[in-house]
Design an enzyme around this catalytic site. Structure first.
Site, mmCIF file in Angstrom:
data_model
loop_
_atom_site.group_PDB
_atom_site.id
_atom_site.type_symbol
_atom_site.label_atom_id
_atom_site.label_comp_id
_atom_site.label_asym_id
_atom_site.label_seq_id
_atom_site.Cartn_x
_atom_site.Cartn_y
_atom_site.Cartn_z
ATOM 1 N N ARG A 211 0.832 -1.211 0.000
ATOM 2 C CA ARG A 211 0.000 0.000 0.000
ATOM 3 C C ARG A 211 0.863 1.255 0.000
ATOM 4 O O ARG A 211 0.575 2.235 -0.702
ATOM 5 C CB ARG A 211 -0.933 -0.016 1.211
ATOM 6 N N ASP A 249 -16.639 -2.411 -3.390
ATOM 7 C CA ASP A 249 -16.704 -3.698 -2.707
ATOM 8 C C ASP A 249 -18.162 -4.134 -2.731
ATOM 9 O O ASP A 249 -19.064 -3.312 -2.901
ATOM 10 C CB ASP A 249 -16.191 -3.593 -1.268
ATOM 11 N N ALA A 278 -16.942 -6.439 -8.608
ATOM 12 C CA ALA A 278 -15.753 -5.897 -9.259
ATOM 13 C C ALA A 278 -15.732 -6.163 -10.766
ATOM 14 O O ALA A 278 -15.470 -5.253 -11.560
ATOM 15 C CB ALA A 278 -14.501 -6.465 -8.602
ATOM 16 N N ASP A 298 -7.112 -6.272 -5.692
ATOM 17 C CA ASP A 298 -6.652 -7.142 -4.608
ATOM 18 C C ASP A 298 -7.842 -7.967 -4.106
ATOM 19 O O ASP A 298 -8.444 -7.652 -3.080
ATOM 20 C CB ASP A 298 -6.061 -6.303 -3.476
ATOM 21 N N CYS A 338 -4.057 -13.761 -2.844
ATOM 22 C CA CYS A 338 -3.782 -14.292 -1.505
ATOM 23 C C CYS A 338 -4.064 -15.786 -1.437
ATOM 24 O O CYS A 338 -4.191 -16.355 -0.354
ATOM 25 C CB CYS A 338 -4.600 -13.550 -0.455
#
Length: 394
Positions: A211, A249, A278, A298, A338
């Protein structure tokens, strides 16, 4: 208390002897007595010849049946053991950070497999993801009280990993009290985390350095923050001088936290925080010709298990293909994964394919993982779950 001994099959001890913290079920000489041990039992692991390999915990119902806590076969796994491990983890973090907002314990790399502890000032959140850690949660809590001296301790015993271990799901405050979202600081900005109901422990400290890096490109420009969650990327870009930030979101509770953060940092006026999917938002903005100086993608894990690998990799490729047209020439794209089942090489390949699908070129400015409060065990490279690429596009 007598600690049972578990012997590995012949010639199956070399990996554990070299320092690997895991022992697989097919490496163990199973018999009725061993199979009857309660899940999470503390045991002594030995080679077939009786050579001590270490002390850890055992679960006959899982593929990773043993996890080693210490190489000292005589060491007791008690509050004193956990105090020593927490003290070492705390000493490292206090060298790395000026303020108490970080991951305090990152499982195997901190010598505590199956345990995650995140610190939010005076509140700590604990995840016990294995039967072994669940079985010793009381000495873990006692050691945290003595070592960290928190005002409150929250147990987030609601992870998917616990289901694999045959454990129940619950969230509870076991020390102090928790009143609403907790304030935290990161890279000079203020944020708010829902420690009882948010994703994981309520915050993702792992992207702290990423970030800080990408926000350098935001000054004077327009930013799109996809999968914003509680606003971490978008608010930091706004605080760094962006003139407009669109943060997206699909979770209303997460967006409420992002709005709190925008207000706390005085950037509400330049942030457009909205609920949307998204992929749909990218397609719509692409059709409308929208361009941004920085686009951040992300997402949550696309690959939650190995069976999801093929469609998940296609998902990352499509994500990049849709994001690239939204980046103006000379602008920056951050793409992250992730998913621990996705290797860094596989993720980089899908990002490159997505770039090619969009008929754009560019260069990688940064290839990184999680910050230093998320260390990686030297013999568990697969635990380096976070992959982050920052590209400047032509």
């Amino acid at each position: 208390m007598t600690v049972p001994a578990i012997r590995l099959n012949p010639r199956m001890h070399m990996r554990a002897l070299s320092g690997h913290p895991w022992i697989y079920s097919n490496e163990i000489g199973m018999d009725a007595a061993i199979r009857s041990l309660p899940a999470g039992s503390i045991v002594r692991f030995q080679s077939a010849e009786g050579r001590a390999l270490g002390t850890g915990y055992f679960n006959t119902h899982t593929l990773i049946a043993g996890r080693i806590l210490t190489r000292d076969p005589e060491q007791a796994i008690d509050a004193a053991f956990f105090r020593a491990r927490f003290a070492a983890a705390l000493a490292l973090r206090e060298k790395l950070f000026d303020k108490p907002f970080y991951r305090l314990v990152h499982a195997e790399a901190d010598g505590l497999p199956g345990l995650i502890v995140d610190r939010f000032g005076g509140v700590v959140v604990v995840q016990a993801n294995t039967a072994g850690m669940d079985a010793v949660i009381e000495p873990v809590v006692a050691a945290l009280k003595e070592t960290v001296k928190p005002e409150a301790i929250v147990l987030r015993l609601d992870t998917p990993a616990r289901q694999t271990e045959g454990l129940s799901q619950e969230v509870r405050v076991v020390h102090g009290k928790l009143d609403g979202p907790v304030r935290l600081e990161e890279n000079g900005a203020a944020f708010f985390a829902d420690l009882a109901g948010g994703q994981k422990t309520g915050w993702f400290y792992d992207h702290r350095d990423n970030r800080a890096f990408v926000s350098k490109f935001a000054r004077g420009g327009k930013v799109l923050d996809l999968y914003t969650f509680a606003g971490a990327f978008g608010v930091q870009c706004a605080a760094a001088g962006a003139k407009e930030v669109v943060a997206i979101d699909r979770s209303e509770p997460a967006l409420a936290l992002a709005k709190l953060a925008a207000e706390a940092n005085g950037v509400s006026g330049i942030m457009d925080i909205r609920r949307a999917e998204a992929f749909e938002a990218m397609e719509s903005m692409g059709q409308g010709g929208r361009k941004f100086d920085v686009v951040i993608a992300d997402p949550p894990a696309f690959v939650k298990s190995k069976k999801d690998l093929k469609p998940g990799l296609k998902g990352y490729r499509k994500m990049v293909k849709l994001a690239v047209p939204l980046v103006r020439p000379g602008g920056v794209l951050l793409a992250a994964s992730c998913s621990h089942n996705v290797s860094a090489e596989a993720f980089a390949e899908e990002v490159a394919r997505g770039l090619g699908d969009a008929r754009r070129g560019g260069r990688i400015l940064r290839s990184a993982g999680a910050g230093p409060d998320h260390p990686v065990h030297p013999l568990l490279p697969e635990s380096a779950y976070l992959k982050c690429l920052v590209l400047q596009l032509d």
